[in-house]
Design a protein around this motif. Structure first.
Motif, PDB file in Angstrom:
ATOM      1  N   VAL A  48      33.507 -42.294  28.728  1.00 51.42           N
ATOM      2  CA  VAL A  48      33.647 -43.371  27.739  1.00 51.42           C
ATOM      3  C   VAL A  48      32.367 -44.198  27.650  1.00 51.42           C
ATOM      4  O   VAL A  48      31.904 -44.533  26.552  1.00 51.42           O
ATOM      5  N   ILE A  49      31.776 -44.535  28.802  1.00 52.24           N
ATOM      6  CA  ILE A  49      30.518 -45.291  28.773  1.00 52.24           C
ATOM      7  C   ILE A  49      29.457 -44.525  27.997  1.00 52.24           C
ATOM      8  O   ILE A  49      28.726 -45.082  27.173  1.00 52.24           O
ATOM      9  N   GLY A  50      29.360 -43.229  28.267  1.00 52.85           N
ATOM     10  CA  GLY A  50      28.352 -42.408  27.593  1.00 52.85           C
ATOM     11  C   GLY A  50      28.547 -42.367  26.093  1.00 52.85           C
ATOM     12  O   GLY A  50      27.574 -42.436  25.330  1.00 52.85           O
ATOM     13  N   LEU A  51      29.793 -42.260  25.660  1.00 48.79           N
ATOM     14  CA  LEU A  51      30.071 -42.213  24.230  1.00 48.79           C
ATOM     15  C   LEU A  51      29.757 -43.549  23.562  1.00 48.79           C
ATOM     16  O   LEU A  51      29.152 -43.596  22.481  1.00 48.79           O
ATOM     17  N   LEU A  52      30.162 -44.662  24.198  1.00 53.36           N
ATOM     18  CA  LEU A  52      29.895 -45.984  23.626  1.00 53.36           C
ATOM     19  C   LEU A  52      28.394 -46.271  23.593  1.00 53.36           C
ATOM     20  O   LEU A  52      27.862 -46.754  22.588  1.00 53.36           O
ATOM     21  N   SER A  53      27.723 -45.978  24.694  1.00 49.60           N
ATOM     22  CA  SER A  53      26.275 -46.188  24.734  1.00 49.60           C
ATOM     23  C   SER A  53      25.576 -45.282  23.727  1.00 49.60           C
ATOM     24  O   SER A  53      24.568 -45.664  23.112  1.00 49.60           O
ATOM     25  N   GLY A  54      26.151 -44.089  23.523  1.00 49.74           N
ATOM     26  CA  GLY A  54      25.587 -43.165  22.542  1.00 49.74           C
ATOM     27  C   GLY A  54      25.617 -43.725  21.131  1.00 49.74           C
ATOM     28  O   GLY A  54      24.702 -43.476  20.332  1.00 49.74           O
ATOM     29  N   VAL A  55      26.661 -44.495  20.807  1.00 48.81           N
ATOM     30  CA  VAL A  55      26.727 -45.127  19.490  1.00 48.81           C
ATOM     31  C   VAL A  55      25.572 -46.108  19.328  1.00 48.81           C
ATOM     32  O   VAL A  55      24.917 -46.159  18.270  1.00 48.81           O
ATOM     33  N   ALA A  56      25.307 -46.880  20.392  1.00 44.30           N
ATOM     34  CA  ALA A  56      24.230 -47.880  20.321  1.00 44.30           C
ATOM     35  C   ALA A  56      22.866 -47.226  20.126  1.00 44.30           C
ATOM     36  O   ALA A  56      22.076 -47.641  19.266  1.00 44.30           O
ATOM     37  N   VAL A  57      22.569 -46.184  20.922  1.00 46.13           N
ATOM     38  CA  VAL A  57      21.241 -45.558  20.798  1.00 46.13           C
ATOM     39  C   VAL A  57      21.131 -44.772  19.499  1.00 46.13           C
ATOM     40  O   VAL A  57      20.032 -44.615  18.949  1.00 46.13           O
ATOM     41  N   SER A  58      22.263 -44.288  18.996  1.00 51.60           N
ATOM     42  CA  SER A  58      22.248 -43.606  17.701  1.00 51.60           C
ATOM     43  C   SER A  58      21.825 -44.562  16.592  1.00 51.60           C
ATOM     44  O   SER A  58      21.013 -44.211  15.719  1.00 51.60           O
ATOM     45  N   ARG A  59      22.367 -45.771  16.642  1.00 52.69           N
ATOM     46  CA  ARG A  59      21.990 -46.775  15.645  1.00 52.69           C
ATOM     47  C   ARG A  59      20.523 -47.174  15.786  1.00 52.69           C
ATOM     48  O   ARG A  59      19.830 -47.386  14.789  1.00 52.69           O
ATOM     49  N   LEU A  60      20.063 -47.263  17.027  1.00 47.06           N
ATOM     50  CA  LEU A  60      18.649 -47.586  17.245  1.00 47.06           C
ATOM     51  C   LEU A  60      17.758 -46.523  16.608  1.00 47.06           C
ATOM     52  O   LEU A  60      16.713 -46.835  16.025  1.00 47.06           O
ATOM     53  N   ALA A  61      18.159 -45.262  16.752  1.00 49.84           N
ATOM     54  CA  ALA A  61      17.362 -44.173  16.179  1.00 49.84           C
ATOM     55  C   ALA A  61      17.320 -44.248  14.662  1.00 49.84           C
ATOM     56  O   ALA A  61      16.304 -43.914  14.039  1.00 49.84           O
ATOM     57  N   SER A  62      18.410 -44.707  14.054  1.00 44.30           N
ATOM     58  CA  SER A  62      18.432 -44.807  12.589  1.00 44.30           C
ATOM     59  C   SER A  62      17.587 -45.981  12.099  1.00 44.30           C
ATOM     60  O   SER A  62      17.082 -45.969  10.978  1.00 44.30           O
ATOM     61  N   ARG A  63      17.408 -46.991  12.957  1.00 43.08           N
ATOM     62  CA  ARG A  63      16.641 -48.185  12.556  1.00 43.08           C
ATOM     63  C   ARG A  63      15.164 -48.097  12.950  1.00 43.08           C
ATOM     64  O   ARG A  63      14.294 -48.589  12.254  1.00 43.08           O
ATOM     65  N   ARG A  64      14.917 -47.522  14.125  1.00 41.08           N
ATOM     66  CA  ARG A  64      13.551 -47.386  14.653  1.00 41.08           C
ATOM     67  C   ARG A  64      12.775 -48.701  14.580  1.00 41.08           C
ATOM     68  O   ARG A  64      11.643 -48.756  14.081  1.00 41.08           O
ATOM     69  N   ASP A  65      13.355 -49.747  15.090  1.00 48.95           N
ATOM     70  CA  ASP A  65      12.727 -51.074  15.107  1.00 48.95           C
ATOM     71  C   ASP A  65      11.503 -51.028  16.027  1.00 48.95           C
ATOM     72  O   ASP A  65      11.629 -50.769  17.227  1.00 48.95           O
ATOM     73  N   PRO A  66      10.295 -51.259  15.493  1.00 52.64           N
ATOM     74  CA  PRO A  66       9.077 -51.151  16.306  1.00 52.64           C
ATOM     75  C   PRO A  66       9.082 -52.078  17.527  1.00 52.64           C
ATOM     76  O   PRO A  66       8.584 -51.703  18.595  1.00 52.64           O
ATOM     77  N   ALA A  67       9.642 -53.272  17.392  1.00 54.84           N
ATOM     78  CA  ALA A  67       9.659 -54.220  18.505  1.00 54.84           C
ATOM     79  C   ALA A  67      10.549 -53.714  19.642  1.00 54.84           C
ATOM     80  O   ALA A  67      10.189 -53.818  20.823  1.00 54.84           O
ATOM     81  N   VAL A  68      11.696 -53.151  19.281  1.00 55.62           N
ATOM     82  CA  VAL A  68      12.606 -52.621  20.307  1.00 55.62           C
ATOM     83  C   VAL A  68      11.985 -51.394  20.964  1.00 55.62           C
ATOM     84  O   VAL A  68      12.041 -51.235  22.191  1.00 55.62           O
ATOM     85  N   VAL A  69      11.377 -50.519  20.170  1.00 50.74           N
ATOM     86  CA  VAL A  69      10.722 -49.333  20.717  1.00 50.74           C
ATOM     87  C   VAL A  69       9.623 -49.752  21.692  1.00 50.74           C
ATOM     88  O   VAL A  69       9.508 -49.182  22.795  1.00 50.74           O
ATOM     89  N   ALA A  70       8.836 -50.749  21.331  1.00 50.45           N
ATOM     90  CA  ALA A  70       7.758 -51.220  22.201  1.00 50.45           C
ATOM     91  C   ALA A  70       8.323 -51.771  23.512  1.00 50.45           C
ATOM     92  O   ALA A  70       7.768 -51.529  24.593  1.00 50.45           O
ATOM     93  N   GLU A  71       9.431 -52.498  23.417  1.00 51.41           N
ATOM     94  CA  GLU A  71      10.063 -53.051  24.618  1.00 51.41           C
ATOM     95  C   GLU A  71      10.563 -51.935  25.526  1.00 51.41           C
ATOM     96  O   GLU A  71      10.382 -51.984  26.756  1.00 51.41           O
ATOM     97  N   LEU A  72      11.160 -50.916  24.946  1.00 47.60           N
ATOM     98  CA  LEU A  72      11.659 -49.792  25.735  1.00 47.60           C
ATOM     99  C   LEU A  72      10.513 -49.006  26.357  1.00 47.60           C
ATOM    100  O   LEU A  72      10.611 -48.558  27.516  1.00 47.60           O
ATOM    101  N   GLU A  73       9.434 -48.828  25.619  1.00 43.90           N
ATOM    102  CA  GLU A  73       8.268 -48.125  26.169  1.00 43.90           C
ATOM    103  C   GLU A  73       7.699 -48.885  27.358  1.00 43.90           C
ATOM    104  O   GLU A  73       7.291 -48.288  28.366  1.00 43.90           O
ATOM    105  N   HIS A  74       7.669 -50.212  27.245  1.00 42.85           N
ATOM    106  CA  HIS A  74       7.177 -51.038  28.351  1.00 42.85           C
ATOM    107  C   HIS A  74       8.072 -50.899  29.577  1.00 42.85           C
ATOM    108  O   HIS A  74       7.578 -50.762  30.714  1.00 42.85           O
ATOM    109  N   LEU A  75       9.383 -50.899  29.372  1.00 43.88           N
ATOM    110  CA  LEU A  75      10.319 -50.771  30.487  1.00 43.88           C
ATOM    111  C   LEU A  75      10.206 -49.411  31.170  1.00 43.88           C
ATOM    112  O   LEU A  75      10.276 -49.313  32.399  1.00 43.88           O
TER     113      LEU A  75
END
Length: 218
Positions: A88-115
């Motif tokens: 269940v965690i994987g499926l719910l988290s998958g929805v979140a990252v799926s939406r991130l992929a559709s948006r490709r927000d540069p600021a969020v991508v930069a934050e994730l790359e830094h982490l």
């Protein structure tokens, strides 16, 4: 009896949740066993109110059941229920990252790359665990709706426990999992991002079940 742990009141109910999960994952509390509220309060140095608040949180997550006039009992804790939690965690988290992929927000991508860069430089298992949790929080905050974030927070207590049983997983493998999801987000591949995340949590669940079985807890 003096408390064996010191707990800040602001985090009292969360401390109760973590304590009960620890007791379950270490095999000191078993499915069907009654939870002694007085003992929990004495151990953590807390009054009954925050203890009850923590147990209500655990009941919401299906970990315990509160039975009027009878007490609080640990729900069945078996391989199937543990695997379901991770699924269940994987499926719910998958929805979140799926939406991130559709948006490709540069600021969020930069934050994730830094982490992930910090993850590669991390020198301890504890620090790796902290950074992976931070990566999840960043992805869930940016890709999740109010409702989705609330559902994912309900499972937040499980994530630290994964790293206590991940002795068979190297830091390189942990990094590779996070890089797979990020690469899918950067590529705008929503399906791949969700698929990777679900598969990672499914595999983590299987490793945790194997570890718990080896300890005789399951």
């Amino acid at each position: 009896m003096p408390p064996t742990r010191t707990v800040k009141l602001a985090k009292a109910s969360n401390a109760v949740v973590d304590y009960i999960l620890e007791e379950i994952f270490e095999g000191r509390l078993r499915g069907g066993q009654r939870v002694d509220l007085v003992e929990v309060g004495d151990t953590l140095g807390l009054s009954r109110s925050p203890v009850r608040e923590g147990l209500v949180m655990l009941e919401r997550d299906g970990i315990v059941s509160i039975r009027p006039h009878r007490g609080v009992f640990v729900e069945p804790f078996d391989a199937e229920s543990v695997l379901d939690d991770f699924e269940v965690i994987g499926l719910l988290s998958g929805v979140a990252v799926s939406r991130l992929a559709s948006r490709r927000d540069p600021a969020v991508v930069a934050e994730l790359e830094h982490l992930i860069a910090e993850l590669k430089a991390a020198g301890s298992t504890a620090r790796i665990g902290e950074l992976v949790q931070q990566i999840f929080r960043t992805q869930h905050r940016a890709g999740g709706s109010r409702r989705l974030r609330a559902e994912l927070r309900a499972f937040a207590g499980f994530v630290p426990w994964v790293f206590r049983f991940e002795s068979g997983m190297t830091s390189e493998e942990i990094i590779r999992e996070q890089e797979e999801v990020l690469a899918a987000i950067v590529a705008g591949d929503s399906e791949a991002a969700a698929r990777h995340r679900a598969a990672h949590f499914r595999a983590a669940g299987e490793r945790v079940v194997a570890a718990l079985g080896a300890r005789g807890i399951l």
